[in-house]
Write a protein that holds these residues in place. Structure first.
Motif, short mmCIF file in Angstrom:
data_model
loop_
_atom_site.label_atom_id
_atom_site.label_comp_id
_atom_site.label_asym_id
_atom_site.label_seq_id
_atom_site.Cartn_x
_atom_site.Cartn_y
_atom_site.Cartn_z
N PHE A 1 -1.01 12.79 6.66
CA PHE A 1 -0.11 11.80 6.07
C PHE A 1 1.34 12.27 6.01
O PHE A 1 2.15 11.64 5.34
CB PHE A 1 -0.58 11.43 4.65
CG PHE A 1 -1.75 10.50 4.64
CD1 PHE A 1 -1.56 9.13 4.62
CD2 PHE A 1 -3.05 10.97 4.66
CE1 PHE A 1 -2.63 8.25 4.60
CE2 PHE A 1 -4.14 10.09 4.65
CZ PHE A 1 -3.91 8.73 4.62
N ARG B 1 -9.34 2.95 -4.90
CA ARG B 1 -8.85 2.45 -3.60
C ARG B 1 -9.83 1.46 -2.97
O ARG B 1 -9.42 0.52 -2.32
CB ARG B 1 -8.59 3.64 -2.67
CG ARG B 1 -7.35 4.43 -3.11
CD ARG B 1 -7.13 5.63 -2.21
NE ARG B 1 -5.90 6.32 -2.54
CZ ARG B 1 -5.81 7.64 -2.74
NH1 ARG B 1 -6.89 8.41 -2.65
NH2 ARG B 1 -4.64 8.19 -3.04
N TYR C 1 0.84 -1.21 0.00
CA TYR C 1 0.00 0.00 0.00
C TYR C 1 0.87 1.25 0.00
O TYR C 1 0.70 2.15 -0.84
CB TYR C 1 -0.94 -0.05 1.21
CG TYR C 1 -1.39 1.26 1.82
CD1 TYR C 1 -1.91 2.29 1.03
CD2 TYR C 1 -1.31 1.47 3.20
CE1 TYR C 1 -2.32 3.49 1.62
CE2 TYR C 1 -1.73 2.66 3.78
CZ TYR C 1 -2.23 3.67 2.99
OH TYR C 1 -2.64 4.85 3.56
N GLU D 1 -7.65 8.38 2.79
CA GLU D 1 -6.91 9.03 1.70
C GLU D 1 -7.77 10.12 1.06
O GLU D 1 -7.29 11.22 0.74
CB GLU D 1 -6.49 8.00 0.64
CG GLU D 1 -5.51 6.95 1.14
CD GLU D 1 -4.05 7.42 1.16
OE1 GLU D 1 -3.75 8.50 0.61
OE2 GLU D 1 -3.22 6.70 1.76
N TYR D 2 -9.07 9.82 0.90
CA TYR D 2 -10.01 10.82 0.36
C TYR D 2 -10.04 12.06 1.24
O TYR D 2 -9.97 13.19 0.75
CB TYR D 2 -11.40 10.21 0.24
CG TYR D 2 -12.51 11.23 0.11
CD1 TYR D 2 -12.77 11.85 -1.12
CD2 TYR D 2 -13.28 11.60 1.21
CE1 TYR D 2 -13.77 12.81 -1.23
CE2 TYR D 2 -14.27 12.55 1.12
CZ TYR D 2 -14.51 13.16 -0.12
OH TYR D 2 -15.49 14.13 -0.22
N GLU E 1 -7.16 14.28 0.72
CA GLU E 1 -7.16 14.94 -0.58
C GLU E 1 -8.24 16.02 -0.66
O GLU E 1 -8.04 17.09 -1.22
CB GLU E 1 -7.35 13.91 -1.70
CG GLU E 1 -6.14 12.99 -1.85
CD GLU E 1 -6.33 11.91 -2.90
OE1 GLU E 1 -7.46 11.75 -3.44
OE2 GLU E 1 -5.34 11.20 -3.19
N ALA E 2 -9.41 15.73 -0.07
CA ALA E 2 -10.54 16.66 -0.19
C ALA E 2 -10.46 17.77 0.86
O ALA E 2 -10.96 18.87 0.63
CB ALA E 2 -11.86 15.89 -0.05
N ARG F 1 2.15 5.58 6.11
CA ARG F 1 1.37 4.49 5.50
C ARG F 1 1.88 3.12 5.92
O ARG F 1 1.10 2.18 6.09
CB ARG F 1 1.37 4.64 3.98
CG ARG F 1 0.53 5.84 3.54
CD ARG F 1 0.58 6.01 2.03
NE ARG F 1 -0.32 7.07 1.59
CZ ARG F 1 0.04 8.07 0.78
NH1 ARG F 1 1.29 8.15 0.32
NH2 ARG F 1 -0.84 8.99 0.42
N TYR G 1 -9.40 2.72 4.32
CA TYR G 1 -8.22 3.20 3.57
C TYR G 1 -8.65 4.25 2.56
O TYR G 1 -8.09 5.35 2.51
CB TYR G 1 -7.52 1.99 2.92
CG TYR G 1 -6.79 2.22 1.63
CD1 TYR G 1 -5.88 3.27 1.49
CD2 TYR G 1 -6.97 1.37 0.53
CE1 TYR G 1 -5.20 3.47 0.28
CE2 TYR G 1 -6.30 1.56 -0.66
CZ TYR G 1 -5.41 2.60 -0.79
OH TYR G 1 -4.74 2.79 -1.97
N ALA G 2 -9.68 3.91 1.76
CA ALA G 2 -10.15 4.86 0.75
C ALA G 2 -10.68 6.14 1.40
O ALA G 2 -10.45 7.25 0.90
CB ALA G 2 -11.24 4.21 -0.11
#
Lengths: 222, 222
Positions: free
Chosen positions: B81, A92, A65, B69-70, B73-74, B92, B65-66
């Protein structure tokens, strides 16, 4: 030279190899017998798992990952996670599906029982686990087929890490002859498209000593 | 209102709750009894697992996980991170450590056996699994203590998702009284710092019906 420490049939290593090759990032492969717990390897990854990517400047990245996200941030030219927030969430989700759910329900029950246990000296395959693996493959192939039929690639309009994660698991299972391709024409057609990509060549050329893959393994028109 | 579908003691849901709260993103919690396989929920997440985050515009994101990370980013204002490629790889790696290795070796053997099995009607806890869970906790607490002693936060100079992933697992295990804090002073000190953060308040206020946590559970000076 950049080095990827791996085990040939590990789907997690195969996913990273496919991502590196799709991005045309040169690398050398080195087999790591993790069960020997080599101290230099443990220093790079306290979990003593493959894959580990060692960059030429000595920077080591552990866990598939972390490696895949790193590759997309460090080498963004060929993006593997989609473009919009929605595409990225879907990529993802599916990577987690294959590396988490598919791995636990199918890959572990077949590949781990039949191959890794022997390698690690952990005894004989568990017949109950193998039966569960074959049974679980049915709904998973149906879902894969549904995705392949309704989208250009598994996660949407672009090829992505979701395709490589899925193909990594299926290629390892296909090597040991355990994928029932007759379960889904759409899944088989998608996998034929994956196999014919240049990034797939090294995986199809791989041979594990003492274990011959079925004839269709490296044939894109199977 | 943004909604997080969750199960109170799930470490994966707790990680997302902590990430949302640390970023000061408002959200409502809704308990999802995944074992009932509610069709509207299955339509949002074919894996029928929590957490699922439903944005106000109807966009649903499945898998922790998704989601994490979202969120970064958003809503990048409070980055979780790390800043450099090296910091991000380390964050990670540790998230994968706690959500993968720690979960498989400790959390599942204790929380799943003692709590989730009852909830899902899957029979009695397996004593062998529980023994393995308690045994595996020792090296994990030693590693956590080593990280806490040698770094400002688990992954480096900044608090990150690695801290929230680890604290999510430990808080769920602490609720059922299964963390041996005497194994590491450094780990306990780190967890006391985590507990005193505002983002932790809702987690410490959580109560599961029929299950009372130990007295120290919501006390930052334990």
């Amino acid at each position: 030279m950049r080095t990827l420490f791996h085990i040939p049939l590990s789907p997690f290593c195969r996913k990273v190899r496919l991502a590196l090759a799709e991005k045309r990032i040169p690398f050398e492969l080195r087999i790591e017998r993790v069960w020997e717990r080599r101290p230099e390897f443990e220093a790079m990854n306290a979990a003593v798992t493959v894959p580990v990517l060692l960059e030429e400047n000595g920077f080591a990245i552990a866990d598939s990952y972390a490696i895949c996200e790193y590759l997309d941030e460090a080498y963004p030219d060929v993006p593997l996670f989609g473009r919009t927030l929605g595409e990225r969430a879907e990529v993802r989700r599916l990577v987690a599906w294959f590396d988490g759910k598919f791995n636990a329900e199918v890959t572990r029950n077949l590949l781990f029982e039949k191959q890794m246990k022997r390698l690690l000296g952990r005894g004989n395959p568990d017949a109950t686990a193998m039966r569960a693996g074959y049974q679980n493959m049915r709904p998973h192939m149906a879902y894969l087929g549904w995705l392949a039929e309704n989208r250009a690639w598994l996660a949407g309009p672009h090829i992505s890490l979701a395709d490589f994660a899925a193909a990594a698991h299926l290629s390892a299972l296909d090597y040991i002859g355990d994928v029932k391709w007759e379960l889904s024409d759409a899944a088989r057609d998608w996998y034929a498209r994956m196999k014919s990509r240049p990034c797939f060549r090294a995986i199809l050329a791989d041979r594990v000593s003492g274990l011959t893959p079925p004839e269709h393994y490296d044939n894109p028109d199977f």
